[in-house]
Design an enzyme around this catalytic site. Structure first.
Site, short mmCIF file in Angstrom:
data_model
loop_
_atom_site.label_atom_id
_atom_site.label_comp_id
_atom_site.label_asym_id
_atom_site.label_seq_id
_atom_site.Cartn_x
_atom_site.Cartn_y
_atom_site.Cartn_z
N ASN A 15 1.90 2.40 -6.83
CA ASN A 15 1.15 3.65 -6.70
C ASN A 15 1.57 4.33 -5.41
O ASN A 15 1.20 3.90 -4.32
CB ASN A 15 -0.35 3.33 -6.68
CG ASN A 15 -1.20 4.57 -6.46
OD1 ASN A 15 -0.69 5.69 -6.52
ND2 ASN A 15 -2.47 4.37 -6.19
N LYS A 17 0.70 7.15 -4.34
CA LYS A 17 -0.37 8.01 -3.79
C LYS A 17 0.22 9.40 -3.46
O LYS A 17 1.13 9.84 -4.17
CB LYS A 17 -1.06 7.33 -2.61
CG LYS A 17 -1.55 5.91 -3.00
CD LYS A 17 -2.47 5.28 -2.01
CE LYS A 17 -2.89 3.89 -2.55
NZ LYS A 17 -3.87 3.23 -1.69
N HIS A 105 -9.22 5.07 -9.56
CA HIS A 105 -8.82 4.47 -8.27
C HIS A 105 -9.93 4.71 -7.25
O HIS A 105 -10.59 5.76 -7.28
CB HIS A 105 -7.50 5.09 -7.80
CG HIS A 105 -6.91 4.37 -6.63
ND1 HIS A 105 -7.37 4.54 -5.35
CD2 HIS A 105 -5.93 3.45 -6.56
CE1 HIS A 105 -6.67 3.75 -4.53
NE2 HIS A 105 -5.80 3.08 -5.24
N GLU A 107 -9.89 5.66 -4.35
CA GLU A 107 -9.76 6.92 -3.61
C GLU A 107 -10.28 8.11 -4.42
O GLU A 107 -10.78 9.08 -3.87
CB GLU A 107 -8.30 7.10 -3.16
CG GLU A 107 -7.96 6.12 -2.03
CD GLU A 107 -6.54 5.65 -1.99
OE1 GLU A 107 -5.66 6.28 -2.59
OE2 GLU A 107 -6.29 4.60 -1.35
N GLU A 177 -9.33 -3.90 -7.11
CA GLU A 177 -8.89 -3.52 -5.77
C GLU A 177 -10.09 -3.47 -4.83
O GLU A 177 -10.83 -2.47 -4.82
CB GLU A 177 -8.25 -2.13 -5.80
CG GLU A 177 -7.00 -2.04 -6.63
CD GLU A 177 -6.10 -0.91 -6.14
OE1 GLU A 177 -4.94 -1.18 -5.89
OE2 GLU A 177 -6.60 0.22 -5.97
N GLY A 183 -4.83 -0.57 2.03
CA GLY A 183 -4.18 0.11 3.14
C GLY A 183 -4.60 -0.40 4.50
O GLY A 183 -4.33 0.24 5.53
N SER A 223 -3.15 -4.22 -0.11
CA SER A 223 -2.24 -4.78 0.89
C SER A 223 -1.31 -5.86 0.33
O SER A 223 -0.97 -6.82 1.02
CB SER A 223 -3.04 -5.31 2.09
OG SER A 223 -3.72 -4.26 2.75
O1 LIG Z 1 -3.19 1.60 -5.62
C1 LIG Z 1 -2.88 0.85 -4.70
C2 LIG Z 1 -3.85 0.31 -3.79
O2 LIG Z 1 -4.77 1.26 -3.37
C3 LIG Z 1 -3.35 -0.59 -2.74
O3 LIG Z 1 -2.79 0.10 -1.66
P1 LIG Z 1 -2.11 -0.75 -0.48
O4 LIG Z 1 -1.14 -1.69 -1.14
O5 LIG Z 1 -1.45 0.26 0.38
O6 LIG Z 1 -3.23 -1.51 0.19
#
Ligand SMILES: O=C[C@H](O)COP(=O)(O)O
Length: 266
Positions: A15, A17, A105, A107, A177, A183, A223
């Site tokens: 992803n 983002k 998600h 977010e 998640e 993140g 992460s």
């Molecule tokens: O969609 C992915 C997740 O929100 C994980 O993000 P991350 O690997 O940067 O923690």
């Protein structure tokens, strides 16, 4: 290291983002494809989830170079068409060859106020257009610290998939998640991931039946990187990863995909 979860082929979804324009997207897809030999795709499905504006370019490179990786969208509208400014229909995404659509998600749930009802509507829209929804659930730190994370995630899964029949649930991917691990560099332990992913599968069995639940891929996200993916994906009920930050680095993403397939790149 090897991920062997019976009939469930691991899925690694990157992803991106709100990162990378369409030119940068082409470069990253080319680098991932170069770094990850085709033989790995027999044991792992690898997909990239770029911003909407990159999808046409990603489609061109995937089709033109006959790449084995797939691609999807970070969101999908619950509407097919009409006066919904800014919305992207599942019909448009299907026409662009998308395989997946991420829905719910954290977010989107947090920053855009998406409720379980909205997530359910988007899940239905994805299914209607032949897209595989990657339905995200996950608890915040307060819920985790209160020890209510298992019940919270079960409730979120049940509400986000309410009313779907077994055949529809069979087409869904669920991503667990924990919000506190996204993140932050603070990854859930492999046993934390296993505990909730197993509970998610239990909820799927209640919604549908055990055979259906056993066939659905349940991912962990938060992460994930090349160092921790092996242990996480090695858990019985964890069938892959939804990867954020590490999916923007071609070598790391290729490496963690290879590890999910059962062995690191040499
Ligand atoms: O969609 C992915 C997740 O929100 C994980 O993000 P991350 O690997 O940067 O923690």
């Amino acid at each position: 290291m090897a991920a062997s979860n019976g009939p469930r082929k691991p899925l690694i979804a990157g992803n991106w983002k709100c990162n990378l324009n369409h030119l940068e997207a082409i470069a990253l897809v080319q680098k991932i494809a170069f770094a990850l030999p085709e033989k790995y795709f027999e044991k792992v499905d690898v997909t990239v989830i770029p911003p909407f504006t990159d999808i046409r370019s990603v489609q061109t490179i995937v089709d033109g170079d006959k790449l084995l990786l797939t691609y999807g969208a970070q969101d999908v509208s619950e509407h097919d068409s009409g006066a919904y400014t800014g919305e992207i229909s599942g019909a448009f995404l299907a026409k662009l060859g998308c395989t997946y659509a991420v829905v719910g998600h954290s977010e989107r749930r947090t920053l855009h106020g998406e409720s379980n009802e909205t997530v359910l509507a988007k899940t239905k829209a994805a299914l209607k257009h032949g897209l595989t929804p990657i339905v995200c659930v996950g608890e915040g730190l307060d819920v985790r610290e209160a020890g209510e994370h298992v019940a919270y995630n079960i409730a979120q899964v049940k509400a986000s998939l309410a009313g779907l029949n077994a055949a529809e649930i069979a087409k869904v991917v669920v991503a667990y998640e924990p919000v506190w691990a996204i993140g932050t560099g603070r990854v859930a332990s492999a046993s934390d991931a296993q505990q909730v992913c197993a509970a998610v599968r239990g909820a799927l069995a209640e919604l549908a039946d055990q055979a259906t639940a056993d066939a659905v891929r349940v991912l962990y996200g938060g992460s994930v990187n090349a160092k921790n993916v092996g242990e996480i994906v090695g858990q019985t009920d964890v069938d892959g990863a939804l990867v954020g930050g590490a999916s923007l680095k071609s070598d790391e993403f290729a490496q963690l995909s290879a590890i999910a397939a059962g062995g690191p790149l040499l």
